[in-house]
Design a protein around this motif. Sequence first.
Motif, mmCIF file in Angstrom:
data_model
loop_
_atom_site.group_PDB
_atom_site.id
_atom_site.type_symbol
_atom_site.label_atom_id
_atom_site.label_comp_id
_atom_site.label_asym_id
_atom_site.label_seq_id
_atom_site.Cartn_x
_atom_site.Cartn_y
_atom_site.Cartn_z
ATOM 1 N N ASP A 74 44.419 36.804 34.595
ATOM 2 C CA ASP A 74 43.292 36.055 35.153
ATOM 3 C C ASP A 74 43.728 34.868 36.000
ATOM 4 O OD1 ASP A 74 40.606 35.401 35.579
ATOM 5 O OD2 ASP A 74 40.634 33.993 33.905
ATOM 6 N N ARG A 75 44.699 34.123 35.550
ATOM 7 C CA ARG A 75 45.120 32.918 36.273
ATOM 8 C C ARG A 75 45.663 33.239 37.657
ATOM 9 N NH1 ARG A 75 48.550 30.042 32.597
ATOM 10 N NH2 ARG A 75 46.592 29.409 31.693
ATOM 11 N N ASP A 76 46.384 34.342 37.782
ATOM 12 C CA ASP A 76 47.032 34.677 39.049
ATOM 13 C C ASP A 76 46.166 35.503 39.993
ATOM 14 O OD1 ASP A 76 49.531 33.384 38.506
ATOM 15 O OD2 ASP A 76 49.927 34.979 37.066
ATOM 16 N N ILE A 77 45.501 36.536 39.466
ATOM 17 C CA ILE A 77 44.747 37.417 40.373
ATOM 18 C C ILE A 77 43.294 37.615 39.949
ATOM 19 C CG2 ILE A 77 46.790 38.666 41.155
ATOM 20 C CD1 ILE A 77 45.980 40.949 39.261
ATOM 21 N N GLY A 78 42.857 36.989 38.885
ATOM 22 C CA GLY A 78 41.504 37.204 38.382
ATOM 23 C C GLY A 78 40.415 36.805 39.355
ATOM 24 N N HIS A 79 40.646 35.806 40.165
ATOM 25 C CA HIS A 79 39.638 35.300 41.102
ATOM 26 C C HIS A 79 39.651 36.037 42.439
ATOM 27 C CE1 HIS A 79 43.393 33.326 42.096
ATOM 28 N NE2 HIS A 79 42.917 33.138 43.312
ATOM 29 N N ARG A 80 40.649 36.868 42.674
ATOM 30 C CA ARG A 80 40.804 37.558 43.967
ATOM 31 C C ARG A 80 39.983 38.841 44.003
ATOM 32 N NH1 ARG A 80 42.735 37.059 48.122
ATOM 33 N NH2 ARG A 80 44.452 38.504 48.222
ATOM 34 N N PRO A 81 39.401 39.167 45.156
ATOM 35 C CA PRO A 81 38.736 40.471 45.279
ATOM 36 C C PRO A 81 39.738 41.596 45.023
ATOM 37 C CG PRO A 81 38.143 39.052 47.120
ATOM 38 C CD PRO A 81 39.231 38.351 46.357
ATOM 39 N N VAL A 82 39.325 42.557 44.238
ATOM 40 C CA VAL A 82 40.237 43.617 43.796
ATOM 41 C C VAL A 82 40.787 44.418 44.976
ATOM 42 C CG1 VAL A 82 38.495 45.397 43.369
ATOM 43 C CG2 VAL A 82 40.525 45.318 41.954
ATOM 44 N N SER A 83 40.034 44.521 46.049
ATOM 45 C CA SER A 83 40.500 45.299 47.199
ATOM 46 C C SER A 83 41.519 44.550 48.049
ATOM 47 C CB SER A 83 39.312 45.700 48.080
ATOM 48 O OG SER A 83 38.682 44.546 48.576
ATOM 49 N N GLU A 84 41.658 43.249 47.851
ATOM 50 C CA GLU A 84 42.566 42.448 48.660
ATOM 51 C C GLU A 84 43.867 42.083 47.954
ATOM 52 O OE1 GLU A 84 40.463 39.026 50.077
ATOM 53 O OE2 GLU A 84 38.887 40.237 51.004
ATOM 54 N N ILE A 85 44.014 42.486 46.700
ATOM 55 C CA ILE A 85 45.228 42.150 45.947
ATOM 56 C C ILE A 85 46.371 43.028 46.440
ATOM 57 C CG2 ILE A 85 46.302 42.131 43.665
ATOM 58 C CD1 ILE A 85 43.496 41.548 42.540
ATOM 59 N N THR A 86 47.470 42.384 46.780
ATOM 60 C CA THR A 86 48.631 43.100 47.299
ATOM 61 C C THR A 86 49.633 43.368 46.174
ATOM 62 O OG1 THR A 86 49.848 41.075 47.801
ATOM 63 C CG2 THR A 86 48.372 41.941 49.531
ATOM 64 N N PRO A 87 50.521 44.319 46.360
ATOM 65 C CA PRO A 87 51.555 44.555 45.352
ATOM 66 C C PRO A 87 52.401 43.303 45.093
ATOM 67 C CG PRO A 87 51.482 46.399 46.870
ATOM 68 C CD PRO A 87 50.574 45.342 47.419
ATOM 69 N N HIS A 88 52.619 42.482 46.134
ATOM 70 C CA HIS A 88 53.413 41.265 45.950
ATOM 71 C C HIS A 88 52.725 40.295 44.996
ATOM 72 C CE1 HIS A 88 54.976 42.844 49.777
ATOM 73 N NE2 HIS A 88 56.116 42.393 49.301
ATOM 74 N N GLU A 89 51.414 40.151 45.129
ATOM 75 C CA GLU A 89 50.681 39.253 44.232
ATOM 76 C C GLU A 89 50.756 39.742 42.793
ATOM 77 O OE1 GLU A 89 46.854 37.369 46.161
ATOM 78 O OE2 GLU A 89 47.018 39.501 46.661
ATOM 79 N N LEU A 90 50.545 41.032 42.601
ATOM 80 C CA LEU A 90 50.594 41.598 41.256
ATOM 81 C C LEU A 90 52.001 41.477 40.680
ATOM 82 C CD1 LEU A 90 49.220 43.043 38.946
ATOM 83 C CD2 LEU A 90 49.659 45.207 40.116
ATOM 84 N N LEU A 91 53.011 41.757 41.491
ATOM 85 C CA LEU A 91 54.392 41.642 41.022
ATOM 86 C C LEU A 91 54.709 40.208 40.618
ATOM 87 C CD1 LEU A 91 57.116 42.999 40.523
ATOM 88 C CD2 LEU A 91 57.703 42.508 42.900
ATOM 89 N N ASN A 92 54.220 39.245 41.368
ATOM 90 C CA ASN A 92 54.433 37.840 41.032
ATOM 91 C C ASN A 92 53.824 37.515 39.666
ATOM 92 O OD1 ASN A 92 55.237 35.124 41.472
ATOM 93 N ND2 ASN A 92 53.163 34.640 42.137
ATOM 94 N N ALA A 93 52.623 38.001 39.408
ATOM 95 C CA ALA A 93 51.970 37.767 38.119
ATOM 96 C C ALA A 93 52.742 38.436 36.984
ATOM 97 C CB ALA A 93 50.533 38.277 38.163
ATOM 98 N N LEU A 94 53.244 39.643 37.231
ATOM 99 C CA LEU A 94 53.995 40.353 36.201
ATOM 100 C C LEU A 94 55.352 39.704 35.942
ATOM 101 C CD1 LEU A 94 53.247 44.022 37.318
ATOM 102 C CD2 LEU A 94 52.192 42.761 35.438
ATOM 103 N N ARG A 95 55.966 39.196 36.988
ATOM 104 C CA ARG A 95 57.282 38.553 36.828
ATOM 105 C C ARG A 95 57.191 37.277 36.000
ATOM 106 N NH1 ARG A 95 60.848 40.614 41.083
ATOM 107 N NH2 ARG A 95 61.133 42.714 40.231
ATOM 108 N N LYS A 96 56.054 36.591 36.040
ATOM 109 C CA LYS A 96 55.889 35.397 35.204
ATOM 110 C C LYS A 96 56.009 35.760 33.729
ATOM 111 C CE LYS A 96 53.106 32.646 38.343
ATOM 112 N NZ LYS A 96 51.816 31.993 38.585
ATOM 113 N N VAL A 97 55.437 36.888 33.354
ATOM 114 C CA VAL A 97 55.533 37.354 31.964
ATOM 115 C C VAL A 97 56.948 37.834 31.678
ATOM 116 C CG1 VAL A 97 54.662 39.083 30.331
ATOM 117 C CG2 VAL A 97 53.088 37.960 31.915
ATOM 118 N N GLU A 98 57.532 38.527 32.636
ATOM 119 C CA GLU A 98 58.880 39.076 32.466
ATOM 120 C C GLU A 98 59.918 37.963 32.311
ATOM 121 O OE1 GLU A 98 61.112 42.732 34.604
ATOM 122 O OE2 GLU A 98 60.686 41.004 35.875
ATOM 123 N N ARG A 99 59.760 36.873 33.057
ATOM 124 C CA ARG A 99 60.725 35.764 32.985
ATOM 125 C C ARG A 99 60.766 35.124 31.603
ATOM 126 N NH1 ARG A 99 58.205 33.367 37.513
ATOM 127 N NH2 ARG A 99 58.676 34.745 39.215
#
Length: 171
Positions: A74-99
């Motif tokens: 939610d913090r990273d991509i929850g406010h973004r329109p689902v059609s405009e989310i790029t793989p880079h944005e999603l990867l950034n959100a996932l990497r925060k958890v991975e780190r």
Amino acid sequence: MSLKEARAKRDEARRLLANGIDPAAAKRQAFIEATIGAATTFKLVADEYIEKMEREGKKTVPIKKSRWFRDLLDRDIGHRPVSEITPHELLNALRKVERKGHHETAQRLRAFAGRVFHYAIVTMRAQENPADLLRGALTAPQVKHHAAILEPSSLASCCAQSWAISGNPRR
């Protein structure tokens, strides 16, 4: 509205008419698109997907876990329109958890996001699934093998020890 702005809008309307476009219809269409865009954020689509899971009779544990995944994203991509989310944005959100060292959680989070994006595609709110492009991008979790009890007598002693520790009256 100033006179200058009014004249600019009038000129724009005349340009649209000259191109065969009804200015009122164009304005209505822009309003509808803006309304739909505001109603299709990742969080709202994820909430709708989770509600669908509930209607389908899924157990409470997967639903609770899905809400937890939604909250993580939610913090990273929850406010973004689902059609405009790029793989880079999603990867950034996932990497925060991975780190943080949570490799398994990051993998499951990508899978959850993929299901939400798939639901958005099926409901005509997105064109592509950025989570599909990220397969293999995250660190694979380490597999931990645990010793198995192969002899029935060992199982009995193991159970007796755990019952003694837990205070279970059955022996």
